[in-house]
Design a protein around this motif. Structure first.
Motif, PDB file in Angstrom:
ATOM      1  N   GLY A  97       0.791  -1.069  -0.018  1.00  0.00           N
ATOM      2  CA  GLY A  97       0.071   0.053  -0.002  1.00  0.00           C
ATOM      3  C   GLY A  97       0.754   1.332  -0.019  1.00  0.00           C
ATOM      4  O   GLY A  97       0.592   2.235  -0.827  1.00  0.00           O
ATOM      5  N   LEU A  98       1.920   1.364   0.749  1.00  0.00           N
ATOM      6  CA  LEU A  98       2.892   2.213   0.696  1.00  0.00           C
ATOM      7  C   LEU A  98       3.380   2.426  -0.300  1.00  0.00           C
ATOM      8  O   LEU A  98       3.555   3.687  -1.113  1.00  0.00           O
ATOM      9  N   ARG A  99       3.954   1.369  -1.291  1.00  0.00           N
ATOM     10  CA  ARG A  99       4.658   1.682  -2.467  1.00  0.00           C
ATOM     11  C   ARG A  99       3.829   2.258  -3.483  1.00  0.00           C
ATOM     12  O   ARG A  99       4.475   2.633  -4.279  1.00  0.00           O
ATOM     13  N   LYS A 100       2.512   1.873  -3.260  1.00  0.00           N
ATOM     14  CA  LYS A 100       1.617   2.399  -4.447  1.00  0.00           C
ATOM     15  C   LYS A 100       1.635   4.209  -4.164  1.00  0.00           C
ATOM     16  O   LYS A 100       1.183   4.575  -5.189  1.00  0.00           O
ATOM     17  N   THR A 101       1.929   4.501  -3.315  1.00  0.00           N
ATOM     18  CA  THR A 101       1.876   6.056  -2.946  1.00  0.00           C
ATOM     19  C   THR A 101       3.491   6.648  -2.970  1.00  0.00           C
ATOM     20  O   THR A 101       3.655   7.575  -2.551  1.00  0.00           O
ATOM     21  N   MET A 102       4.300   5.820  -3.818  1.00  0.00           N
ATOM     22  CA  MET A 102       5.607   6.468  -4.231  1.00  0.00           C
ATOM     23  C   MET A 102       5.791   6.528  -5.524  1.00  0.00           C
ATOM     24  O   MET A 102       5.263   5.828  -6.623  1.00  0.00           O
TER      25      MET A 102
END
Length: 307
Positions: A97-102
């Motif tokens: 989920g965090l990687r998708k906001t990078m």
């Protein structure tokens, strides 16, 4: 404990589950959780406009912790300045989920825009030349906290709130809150006035005590003192005797000097000299407001013992 918050290796990183500003949820080795609020501005940057304008200031979170310590307000989670390396500390343990906001910026640097109410894909946090992101690491309180709307919250538009137009507003509030709860709200107004946090639209309570979470809107403009943050004090004209006695011993520069002394243990500057001067100036305005209340009602009505 502060050293552990600053240095314990990170086991997992995700977007924080809620909120209006970008922050990350860090799980340290040993299962302690932290909120990480990244740096958005340099210390010298001045926030103009509304009292609640701009991004949260990471240094305000940490400054607030030391201010609370000096004021003897034991209701704020420990916070430290921490630097995390994006490639070494974040990416290996980041959730999907965090990687998708990078995303990568024009320089090819991987940055984070996060997931929150006001998060935008064009308002990212990027690492510095050393690959690090500085921020406030704030102890996560894993407790069930009761949440209340502040009686002195702002409208965030042109509409005037009841407390801004009713001179007898505190009479109404006294009928709906216990004396202890009201005195606690007044103490919070002193705290917020000193750092100029005008964004306390809600607050959390644990075991009948207000917990000071989310202090990132402080330290915006050292040249401005929004007096209406003190409305709970000058409208109700009440204060615990112990709080007033403690405030009195902090005069003459003692407040700033003690914060500077304590923060030296981290070895990081928390605010500019202009902000420290502003803290001292605002403390004098608190003294003047209390004297106004004494002149109007007398010391016996203003100061409350046993709280």
């Amino acid at each position: 404990m502060l050293h552990a918050l600053q240095s314990t290796p990170i086991a997992l990183v995700d977007n924080a589950p809620k909120g209006t500003q970008l922050k990350l949820l860090l799980l340290l080795e040993g299962n302690q959780k932290l909120y990480f609020k990244p740096k958005r501005y340099n210390l010298e940057h001045v926030i103009n406009g509304k009292i609640y304008a701009g991004f949260d200031r990471h240094n305000s979170e940490v400054f607030a912790y030391y201010l609370a310590m000096v004021l003897n307000f034991k209701w704020i989670p420990p916070s430290v300045i921490r630097k995390v390396h994006l490639d070494n500390d974040i990416l290996p343990v980041a959730t999907s989920g965090l990687r998708k906001t990078m995303l990568k910026n024009s320089k090819g640097t991987l940055c984070i825009y996060g997931k929150c109410f006001y998060c935008k894909i064009n308002e990212t946090v990027c690492p510095d030349d050393n690959g690090e992101v500085e921020g406030a690491a704030i102890l996560y309180l894993d407790k069930q906290l009761k949440v209340y709307k502040s009686p002195w919250r702002r409208s965030y538009n042109a509409k005037k709130m009841e407390w801004e137009i009713d001179r007898d507003y505190c009479v109404k509030i006294k009928g709906s809150l216990s004396t202890r709860h009201l005195l606690n709200l007044i103490e919070v107004s002193l705290f917020d006035f000193l750092i100029q946090n005008g964004d306390r639209h809600r607050y959390e309570v644990y075991k009948e005590q207000i917990i000071l979470l989310d202090n990132g809107k402080g330290l915006g403009n050292p040249l401005v003192d929004e007096l209406d943050i003190l409305a709970p004090l000058y409208q109700c004209c009440m204060l615990p005797t112990s709080t007033w006695q403690h405030l009195e011993i902090l005069s003459g520069g003692n407040l700033s000097d003690t914060i500077k002394l304590l923060s030296k243990f981290q070895g990081i500057k928390l605010a500019t000299e202009e902000h420290f001067k502003a803290i001292e100036r605002r403390l004098l305005k608190i003294y003047a407001t209390v004297q106004y209340c004494i002149g109007r009602y007398g010391s016996s009505k203003v100061f409350r013992s046993g709280f």
